[in-house]
Design an enzyme around this catalytic site. Structure first.
Site, PDB file in Angstrom:
ATOM      1  N   LYS A 194      22.057 -11.405   2.454  1.00  0.00           N
ATOM      2  CA  LYS A 194      21.836 -11.317   3.906  1.00  0.00           C
ATOM      3  C   LYS A 194      20.468 -11.885   4.258  1.00  0.00           C
ATOM      4  O   LYS A 194      19.443 -11.312   3.893  1.00  0.00           O
ATOM      5  CB  LYS A 194      21.911  -9.860   4.394  1.00  0.00           C
ATOM      6  CG  LYS A 194      21.964  -9.838   5.933  1.00  0.00           C
ATOM      7  CD  LYS A 194      21.601  -8.526   6.531  1.00  0.00           C
ATOM      8  CE  LYS A 194      20.129  -8.332   6.729  1.00  0.00           C
ATOM      9  NZ  LYS A 194      19.484  -9.260   7.691  1.00  0.00           N
ATOM     10  N   GLU A 268      10.597  -5.973  -3.489  1.00  0.00           N
ATOM     11  CA  GLU A 268       9.382  -6.798  -3.294  1.00  0.00           C
ATOM     12  C   GLU A 268       8.901  -6.512  -1.882  1.00  0.00           C
ATOM     13  O   GLU A 268       9.528  -6.947  -0.916  1.00  0.00           O
ATOM     14  CB  GLU A 268       9.723  -8.289  -3.429  1.00  0.00           C
ATOM     15  CG  GLU A 268      10.251  -8.714  -4.784  1.00  0.00           C
ATOM     16  CD  GLU A 268       9.161  -8.891  -5.824  1.00  0.00           C
ATOM     17  OE1 GLU A 268       7.975  -8.645  -5.498  1.00  0.00           O
ATOM     18  OE2 GLU A 268       9.495  -9.238  -6.961  1.00  0.00           O
ATOM     19  N   CYS A 302       3.482 -12.167   2.131  1.00  0.00           N
ATOM     20  CA  CYS A 302       3.285 -10.812   1.588  1.00  0.00           C
ATOM     21  C   CYS A 302       2.009 -10.730   0.769  1.00  0.00           C
ATOM     22  O   CYS A 302       1.338  -9.709   0.764  1.00  0.00           O
ATOM     23  CB  CYS A 302       4.479 -10.446   0.726  1.00  0.00           C
ATOM     24  SG  CYS A 302       4.892 -11.727  -0.451  1.00  0.00           S
ATOM     25  N   GLU A 404      -0.974  -3.916   6.737  1.00  0.00           N
ATOM     26  CA  GLU A 404      -0.544  -5.303   6.640  1.00  0.00           C
ATOM     27  C   GLU A 404      -0.351  -5.850   8.048  1.00  0.00           C
ATOM     28  O   GLU A 404       0.371  -5.275   8.847  1.00  0.00           O
ATOM     29  CB  GLU A 404       0.784  -5.362   5.881  1.00  0.00           C
ATOM     30  CG  GLU A 404       1.250  -6.766   5.634  1.00  0.00           C
ATOM     31  CD  GLU A 404       2.570  -6.832   4.890  1.00  0.00           C
ATOM     32  OE1 GLU A 404       3.476  -6.034   5.203  1.00  0.00           O
ATOM     33  OE2 GLU A 404       2.700  -7.679   4.000  1.00  0.00           O
TER      34      GLU A 404
HETATM   35  P1  NAD Z   1      11.867  -6.105   7.189  1.00  0.00           P
HETATM   36  O1  NAD Z   1      11.771  -5.068   6.131  1.00  0.00           O
HETATM   37  O2  NAD Z   1      11.845  -5.676   8.601  1.00  0.00           O
HETATM   38  O3  NAD Z   1      13.222  -6.922   7.007  1.00  0.00           O
HETATM   39  C1  NAD Z   1      13.555  -7.532   5.795  1.00  0.00           C
HETATM   40  C2  NAD Z   1      15.053  -7.658   5.706  1.00  0.00           C
HETATM   41  O4  NAD Z   1      15.632  -6.366   5.627  1.00  0.00           O
HETATM   42  C3  NAD Z   1      15.703  -8.328   6.902  1.00  0.00           C
HETATM   43  O5  NAD Z   1      16.746  -9.157   6.444  1.00  0.00           O
HETATM   44  C4  NAD Z   1      16.251  -7.150   7.703  1.00  0.00           C
HETATM   45  O6  NAD Z   1      17.351  -7.475   8.501  1.00  0.00           O
HETATM   46  C5  NAD Z   1      16.664  -6.222   6.590  1.00  0.00           C
HETATM   47  N1  NAD Z   1      16.753  -4.816   6.951  1.00  0.00           N
HETATM   48  C6  NAD Z   1      16.158  -4.167   7.976  1.00  0.00           C
HETATM   49  N2  NAD Z   1      16.489  -2.846   7.947  1.00  0.00           N
HETATM   50  C7  NAD Z   1      17.296  -2.668   6.867  1.00  0.00           C
HETATM   51  C8  NAD Z   1      17.942  -1.541   6.284  1.00  0.00           C
HETATM   52  N3  NAD Z   1      17.819  -0.314   6.800  1.00  0.00           N
HETATM   53  N4  NAD Z   1      18.675  -1.715   5.160  1.00  0.00           N
HETATM   54  C9  NAD Z   1      18.783  -2.934   4.605  1.00  0.00           C
HETATM   55  N5  NAD Z   1      18.214  -4.038   5.113  1.00  0.00           N
HETATM   56  C10 NAD Z   1      17.462  -3.919   6.227  1.00  0.00           C
HETATM   57  O7  NAD Z   1      10.738  -7.139   6.858  1.00  0.00           O
HETATM   58  P2  NAD Z   1      10.399  -8.491   7.627  1.00  0.00           P
HETATM   59  O8  NAD Z   1       9.660  -8.144   8.856  1.00  0.00           O
HETATM   60  O9  NAD Z   1      11.619  -9.345   7.738  1.00  0.00           O
HETATM   61  O10 NAD Z   1       9.457  -9.210   6.558  1.00  0.00           O
HETATM   62  C11 NAD Z   1       8.122  -8.961   6.467  1.00  0.00           C
HETATM   63  C12 NAD Z   1       7.847  -8.032   5.292  1.00  0.00           C
HETATM   64  O11 NAD Z   1       8.346  -8.588   4.080  1.00  0.00           O
HETATM   65  C13 NAD Z   1       6.366  -7.881   5.068  1.00  0.00           C
HETATM   66  O12 NAD Z   1       6.046  -6.517   4.871  1.00  0.00           O
HETATM   67  C14 NAD Z   1       6.102  -8.682   3.801  1.00  0.00           C
HETATM   68  O13 NAD Z   1       4.980  -8.284   3.085  1.00  0.00           O
HETATM   69  C15 NAD Z   1       7.367  -8.499   3.054  1.00  0.00           C
HETATM   70  N6  NAD Z   1       7.534  -9.540   2.037  1.00  0.00           N
HETATM   71  C16 NAD Z   1       7.355  -9.231   0.718  1.00  0.00           C
HETATM   72  C17 NAD Z   1       7.465 -10.206  -0.269  1.00  0.00           C
HETATM   73  C18 NAD Z   1       7.264  -9.886  -1.720  1.00  0.00           C
HETATM   74  O14 NAD Z   1       7.640 -10.695  -2.566  1.00  0.00           O
HETATM   75  N7  NAD Z   1       6.684  -8.746  -2.064  1.00  0.00           N
HETATM   76  C19 NAD Z   1       7.788 -11.519   0.098  1.00  0.00           C
HETATM   77  C20 NAD Z   1       7.961 -11.812   1.451  1.00  0.00           C
HETATM   78  C21 NAD Z   1       7.840 -10.813   2.415  1.00  0.00           C
END
Ligand code: NAD
Length: 492
Positions: A194, A268, A302, A404
């Site tokens: 997804k 992650e 991230c 963050e």
């Molecule tokens: P987010 O957690 O809001 O969303 C990430 C994904 O999860 C999206 O596809 C979203 O639709 C989905 N999602 C949302 N609620 C969910 C649920 N209850 N169950 C399952 N899936 C769900 O994050 P974001 O705003 O899209 O991305 C930014 C975050 O991602 C930042 O905190 C960043 O640090 C992190 N990030 C981490 C890494 C890493 O490798 N550690 C890499 C890139 C981004």
């Protein structure tokens, strides 16, 4: 154009002529279904719009997968695993991965333009970083597919897990997809992925690439949608492995959902990296590293170096040169090849950055050299924009130093000794990455051992390579992606 107030900076050194990349190479359909069992199908749920964050133009209408759609995708993945992919030799699987990698290279320009349109990142980044690194991941894991017995020590070739449910964020849409799909397929798993709701288009283009590569139906399935679709996927009883990249908050929720099941999980999550500059560091290179650390991809990274820790004796000089360098950053049209800082990915993310920056302004005040600073730059009137920003006089208790921000905002703190730098760098709930700038090799090794971060860069920052494991400590998650370690999460 809206003028950002000039607070202290030199004017741009010279003007550039715009050099926008043509978008004619991409063919965006007016609507997209889901990719299930090798075909694009209509979803049973509703749909949502995906917009270009640089212009707010609607790019397409995308299906929102319902629970029933997710179930159909998981069933297709299960069939493909038990009948085809899980039985195929590693050598045969590798051929498909190589084919996918080559098609990504062949269609690189098209993918880069589409990524930039849907995400807002500068074309020079999608063209020179996201797309080539995504192809490199498929090449790299293709090489592992017939050597899995060397990836995980044990008796003979390890077995695949089955169906992987993968959920990714919007900051590196295609690259995060490659990080997830390439090791899963190499290890013999099938996947349901997804993408994030604001950036679904390159995942849907990847679905076309799977068709072009003749990948057997059901090996890769793409279900678009928001949190509810992600939740349905990770909670599905027939998913053997959950791989999630995203915020710590959602990561926690997912950990609760899968607790007590026998699903394997890798998370992650977020970060708040320290980029540590010692007085003996080559200052110009360090300044470039600071800029790359926090302004690459608008700071939507991230592992962004969002906390600059600079040794007190050189703080003034580093800050002065940093501001001069920031004044040369070009913010604007992401399709322009000159652009350094593109659009913020969504109105919601812009609101989050704006709010935390407002809090930061109150926190640091304006006395004793403290304050908020941005170079003068013209921001387009439409779209979502935030200027490169630096906060000085930040202390560890400030929210701007702890949370963050996921935007082009740098907090500057100072230190006197290496021990103090380590103590400040580790004073965070996160532990994803860190940077160290010094001429002394022994200090680099000492710091790398002391820092509680999954990745420590020395005299560089934000370098990604498929051969290198990546992942976090503490609230930045668990499990590793990349390298041999990236296969372990997909094997029994
Ligand atoms: P987010 O957690 O809001 O969303 C990430 C994904 O999860 C999206 O596809 C979203 O639709 C989905 N999602 C949302 N609620 C969910 C649920 N209850 N169950 C399952 N899936 C769900 O994050 P974001 O705003 O899209 O991305 C930014 C975050 O991602 C930042 O905190 C960043 O640090 C992190 N990030 C981490 C890494 C890493 O490798 N550690 C890499 C890139 C981004």
């Amino acid at each position: 154009m809206v003028k950002v107030p000039e607070t202290a900076a030199s004017a741009p050194l010279f003007d550039y002529a715009p050099a926008p990349e043509s978008r004619a190479i991409v063919d965006i359909r007016s609507s997209y279904g889901l990719f299930v069992d090798g075909e694009f199908v209509d979803g049973q749920g509703s749909s949502f719009k995906t917009v270009n964050p640089a212009t707010e133009e609607v790019l397409s209408e995308v299906a929102e997968a319902s629970d029933a759609d997710v179930d159909a995708a998981v069933k297709a993945a299960r069939r493909a695993h038990s009948r085809v992919w899980g039985r195929m030799s590693g050598r045969e699987r590798a051929k498909y991965l190589y084919r996918i990698a080559r098609i990504i290279q062949e269609r690189a320009r098209e993918i880069a333009v589409l990524e930039t349109l849907d995400n807002g990142k500068p074309i020079k980044e999608s063209r020179d970083v996201d797309v080539p690194t995504a192809a490199a991941h498929f090449f790299y894991y293709a090489g592992w597919a017939d050597k899995l017995e060397y990836a995980v020590p044990g008796n003979g070739a390890p077995q695949s897990l089955g169906v992987a449910g993968q959920v990714i964020p919007w900051n590196f849409p295609l690259l995060m997809l490659a990080w997830k799909i390439a090791p899963a397929l190499a290890a013999g798993n099938t996947v349901v992925l997804k993408p994030a709701e604001t950036t679904p288009l390159t995942a849907l283009l990847f679905a076309e690439i799977c068709q072009q590569a003749d990948l057997p139906p059901g090996v890769v399935n793409i279900v678009t949608g928001a949190g509810a679709t992600g939740q349905a996927l990770v909670a599905h009883p027939d998913v053997d492995k959950v791989a999630f990249t995203g915020s710590t908050e959602v990561g926690r929720r997912i950990a609760r959902t899968v607790a007590g099941t026998d699903k394997k999980v890798t998370l992650e999550l977020g970060g708040k990296a320290a980029n540590i500059v010692f007085e003996d560091a080559p200052v110009d290179q360090a300044v470039e590293g600071i800029v790359t650390g926090i302004f690459f991809n608008q700071g939507h990274v991230c592992c962004a170096g969002s906390r600059l820790l600079v040794q007190e004796s050189v703080a003034e000089e580093v800050l002065d040169r940093l501001k001069r360098r920031m004044a040369t950053l070009r913010v604007g049209d992401p399709l322009d090849k000159n652009t350094d800082v593109g659009a913020i990915n969504s109105a919601e993310q812009l609101a989050r950055i704006t709010e935390l920056a407002r809090v930061g302004e109150d926190e640091v005040g304006t006395t004793g050299g403290a304050g908020r600073w941005s170079p003068p730059c013209d921001l387009p009137e439409r779209g979502f924009w935030f200027p490169p920003t630096v906060f000085t006089g930040v202390s560890q208790a400030h929210r701007i130093a702890r949370e963050e921000i996921f935007g082009p905002v740098l907090s500057v703190l100072t230190f006197r000794t290496a021990t103090e730098a380590v103590e400040k760098a580790n004073n965070t709930p996160f532990g994803l990455s860190a940077g160290v700038w010094t001429e002394k090799g022994s200090r680099i090794l000492w710091m790398a051992n002391q820092l509680r971060a999954g990745v420590v860069w020395a005299n560089t920052f934000n370098k990604f390579d498929p051969t290198s494991p990546f992942g976090g400590y503490k609230e930045s998650g668990y499990g590793r992606e990349g390298g041999r370690h990236g296969l372990e999460g997909y094997l029994k």
